[in-house]
Design a protein around this motif. Structure first.
Motif, short mmCIF file in Angstrom:
data_model
loop_
_atom_site.label_atom_id
_atom_site.label_comp_id
_atom_site.label_asym_id
_atom_site.label_seq_id
_atom_site.Cartn_x
_atom_site.Cartn_y
_atom_site.Cartn_z
N UNK A 133 0.79 -1.23 0.00
CA UNK A 133 0.00 0.00 0.00
C UNK A 133 0.81 1.27 0.00
N UNK A 134 1.97 1.25 -0.65
CA UNK A 134 2.84 2.43 -0.64
C UNK A 134 2.19 3.63 -1.31
N UNK A 135 1.53 3.42 -2.43
CA UNK A 135 0.94 4.54 -3.17
C UNK A 135 -0.09 5.28 -2.33
N UNK B 161 -0.88 -4.64 7.69
CA UNK B 161 -2.00 -5.59 7.67
C UNK B 161 -3.24 -5.00 8.32
N UNK B 162 -3.09 -3.87 9.02
CA UNK B 162 -4.22 -3.23 9.67
C UNK B 162 -5.12 -2.54 8.65
N UNK B 163 -6.26 -2.07 9.10
CA UNK B 163 -7.14 -1.30 8.24
C UNK B 163 -6.50 0.01 7.83
N UNK B 164 -6.96 0.59 6.75
CA UNK B 164 -6.34 1.79 6.19
C UNK B 164 -6.27 2.93 7.21
N UNK C 228 -2.93 4.72 8.74
CA UNK C 228 -2.70 6.16 8.66
C UNK C 228 -2.35 6.74 10.02
N UNK C 229 -3.05 6.29 11.06
CA UNK C 229 -2.75 6.77 12.40
C UNK C 229 -1.34 6.37 12.83
N UNK C 230 -0.95 5.13 12.54
CA UNK C 230 0.40 4.68 12.87
C UNK C 230 1.44 5.45 12.06
#
Length: 215
Positions: free
Chosen positions: A21-23, A193-196, A200-202
């Protein structure tokens, strides 16, 4: 945007294997910078210039003739030399931040851990091409290779790297984790692997923590 001509810009890199999910997350990072009025250049490796993008095409294309690991490594650094000269160094020198989709950590992970090429050889090329330049902050998106390859396959036709076996990507993943362990101040590992929204929070927490130490 706010001009930053009084000092050298900061160099941020985002790393990870296929399908992490880099992009999507690079878009989040650039939005973060824009909200703070920070002038930046967004680029990628291999690529980033017209000539380096042609080398990228050569690296990703499927060929009848097998490409040796050393040939692959030298092409990666050839593209990087052009990229540094034409994009990265001028932007940093002008006080802009550079956000790069992969950099030399990817070389250590893919060509080193994945292909089994000598870390010493990669290090010598790194010194030759980059001198002392290293990213100020690196965010590594980490994901089980099985999940990443499934995501990649859903995007369409696979490139030369995406066709590699899962064992190759297990080595790549471990290569990234080894880099993060060796350089914890520069590298922050994000569980992709977490939700989007969780990712984002991480990512935001890692950005703010990392930037607080270098700005």
């Amino acid at each position: 945007m706010k001009k930053m001509t009084n000092k050298r810009g900061l160099f941020l890199t985002l790393e990870g294997a296929e399908g992490v999910g880099k992009s999507t997350n690079i878009a989040f990072i650039t939005q973060y910078l824009e909200q703070r009025g920070i002038e930046y250049v967004l680029t990628r490796e291999p690529g980033g210039t017209q000539l380096a993008e042609r080398i990228r095409d050569l690296l990703l294309a499927v060929h009848e003739e097998h490409m040796s690991g050393l040939t692959e490594l030298l092409l990666v650094f050839a593209a990087r030399a052009q990229h540094l000269d034409k994009v990265i160094e001028p932007a940093l020198g002008a006080g802009k931040w550079v956000v790069c989709d992969r950099f030399t950590d990817a070389t250590f992970a893919y060509q080193g851990a994945g292909r089994g090429l000598s870390v010493e050889t990669i290090g010598q090329l790194q010194s030759l091409v980059q001198g002392e330049l290293r990213p100020d902050l690196t965010l590594i998106l980490d994901l089980n290779p099985e999940i990443g390859l499934e995501r990649a396959s859903n995007r369409g036709q696979l490139d030369r790297f995406e066709r590699e076996q899962q064992s190759f990507f297990r080595h790549v993943r471990q290569g990234y984790l080894d880099i993060a362990q060796a350089e914890p101040k520069r590298c922050k590992v994000i569980d992709a692997s977490k939700g989007l929204e969780e990712v984002k929070l991480d990512l935001l927490a890692a950005l703010e923590l990392g930037l607080s130490r270098i700005t």
